[in-house]
Write an enzyme that holds these catalytic residues in place. Structure first.
Site, short mmCIF file in Angstrom:
data_model
loop_
_atom_site.label_atom_id
_atom_site.label_comp_id
_atom_site.label_asym_id
_atom_site.label_seq_id
_atom_site.Cartn_x
_atom_site.Cartn_y
_atom_site.Cartn_z
N GLY A 12 7.45 -6.34 -4.18
CA GLY A 12 8.46 -6.04 -3.17
C GLY A 12 8.15 -6.71 -1.83
N GLY A 19 3.12 3.75 -9.88
CA GLY A 19 3.94 4.87 -10.33
C GLY A 19 4.72 5.50 -9.19
CG HIS A 28 8.62 1.25 -7.85
ND1 HIS A 28 8.60 2.49 -7.25
CD2 HIS A 28 7.49 0.63 -7.45
CE1 HIS A 28 7.50 2.63 -6.54
NE2 HIS A 28 6.82 1.51 -6.63
CG LEU A 87 7.97 4.04 -11.41
CD1 LEU A 87 8.45 3.57 -12.78
CD2 LEU A 87 7.24 2.92 -10.68
CG HIS A 88 10.86 4.26 -4.81
ND1 HIS A 88 11.22 2.94 -4.63
CD2 HIS A 88 9.63 4.39 -4.24
CE1 HIS A 88 10.27 2.32 -3.95
NE2 HIS A 88 9.29 3.16 -3.72
CB SER A 139 7.91 4.23 1.00
OG SER A 139 6.56 4.66 0.92
CB SER A 140 5.51 6.29 -3.57
OG SER A 140 5.96 5.28 -4.44
NE ARG A 141 0.67 6.30 1.16
CZ ARG A 141 0.12 5.15 0.74
NH1 ARG A 141 0.76 4.02 0.88
NH2 ARG A 141 -1.08 5.15 0.17
#
Ligand code: PAF
Length: 284
Positions: free
Chosen positions: A149, A31, A37, A33-34, A187-189
């Site tokens: 990815g 999840g 993704h 998501l960016h 990145s989600s981070r």
């Protein structure tokens, strides 16, 4: 777009697609998501008739002091993004209880050696968590294709090995890293970063690219390329956890580059541990 939370519902959809002879691609995610993704989903939809996106923050791949509880979760926003893209048939969003009844799994799947290098040195249980959950997702969803990815190059190489060693009837597809205009890999981070930290984080890719220039000019010594990356990171006062050249497939350390390698790094930028990599191929 259906949202499915149980194994029975997921299996219902899988069976229906088998009967109608549709091919299925799985995009496993946690999840948050960016655009990275969404690039995986777009690629999946090019390859297969039906796309399943799994959204599951997998506790097994987080170490005890890592960010599992505060890992970003926003299912409503993720659904909105996938609906807008319009390429997803099913979102598989199981609870921890569905994936790990009783809270854990006594059986785990580990890809030896490859899981202990690079990030595995600092996160010794991480990749066993990833390969265990990916094994479960492949069994539950039975996709023809699974899309990951290239940003997580070590994860991708390990999953290719897993699929090869355990004879999963699935094709693994890697998709190029999506970057911001600064070069920073999505990145989600990244959401943990302040604007100044984001600026610093762009030096990760800058460092990799500066080593690539040396490589293109004929430098083949891994040590020299790694030193070049570290020199660039130092300009932003960043100190890498590791910068290494490893064989693209086996992830074994390389001293002289004669085959395609992954030049990979990890570094903390403020609170976020970020990773990035590029491929260096002497044949190209
Ligand atoms: O790359 C990720 O987001 C995760 O490691 C994955 C592959 C979804 C497994 O939890």
């Amino acid at each position: 777009m259906e949202i499915v939370a149980t194994l029975g519902q997921m299996q219902f959809w899988r069976e229906a697609w088998r009967r109608s002879e549709k091919t299925v691609a799985l995009v496993p995610t946690m999840g948050a998501l960016h655009a990275g993704h969404l690039a995986l989903v777009t690629e999946a939809a090019e390859i297969a008739d039906k796309v399943v996106v799994s959204i599951f923050v997998n506790p097994l791949q987080f170490g005890p002091s890592e960010d599992f509880s505060r890992y970003p979760r926003d299912l409503a926003l993720d659904m909105e993004k996938l609906a807008q893209l319009g390429k997803t048939e099913v979102i598989f969003n199981p609870s921890v209880e569905v994936m790990y009844p009783g809270g854990t799994s006594l059986t785990t799947v580990t890809v030896a050696e490859m899981s202990q290098v690079l990030c595995g040195r600092i996160r010794p249980t991480h990749f066993a968590g990833v390969t265990t959950v990916v094994t479960k997702l492949l069994h539950i969803i039975q996709p023809d294709v699974a899309v990951f990815g290239q940003k997580d190059a070590q994860q991708l190489a390990i999953i290719r090995q897993l699929v090869h060693d355990l004879n999963f009837p699935v094709k693994v597809v890697g998709v190029a890293t999506v970057r911001e205009s600064s070069g920073l890999a999505l990145s989600s981070r990244n959401r943990y970063l302040s604007p100044e930290q984001k600026e610093k984080a762009s030096y990760l890719y800058r460092g990799l690219k500066s080593a690539e220039i040396l490589f293109r000019n004929g430098e083949r010594r891994a040590e020299v390329l790694a030193a070049q990356v570290k020199k660039t990171l130092a300009q932003a006062e960043l100190c890498a956890e590791y910068v290494e050249c490893v064989d693209f497939e086996s992830l074994r350390q390389v001293e002289i580059i004669e085959r395609p390698v992954t030049l990979a790094l990890a570094a903390y930028v403020g609170p976020a541990r970020l990773i990035d990599n590029i491929t260096l191929d002497p044949g190209h």
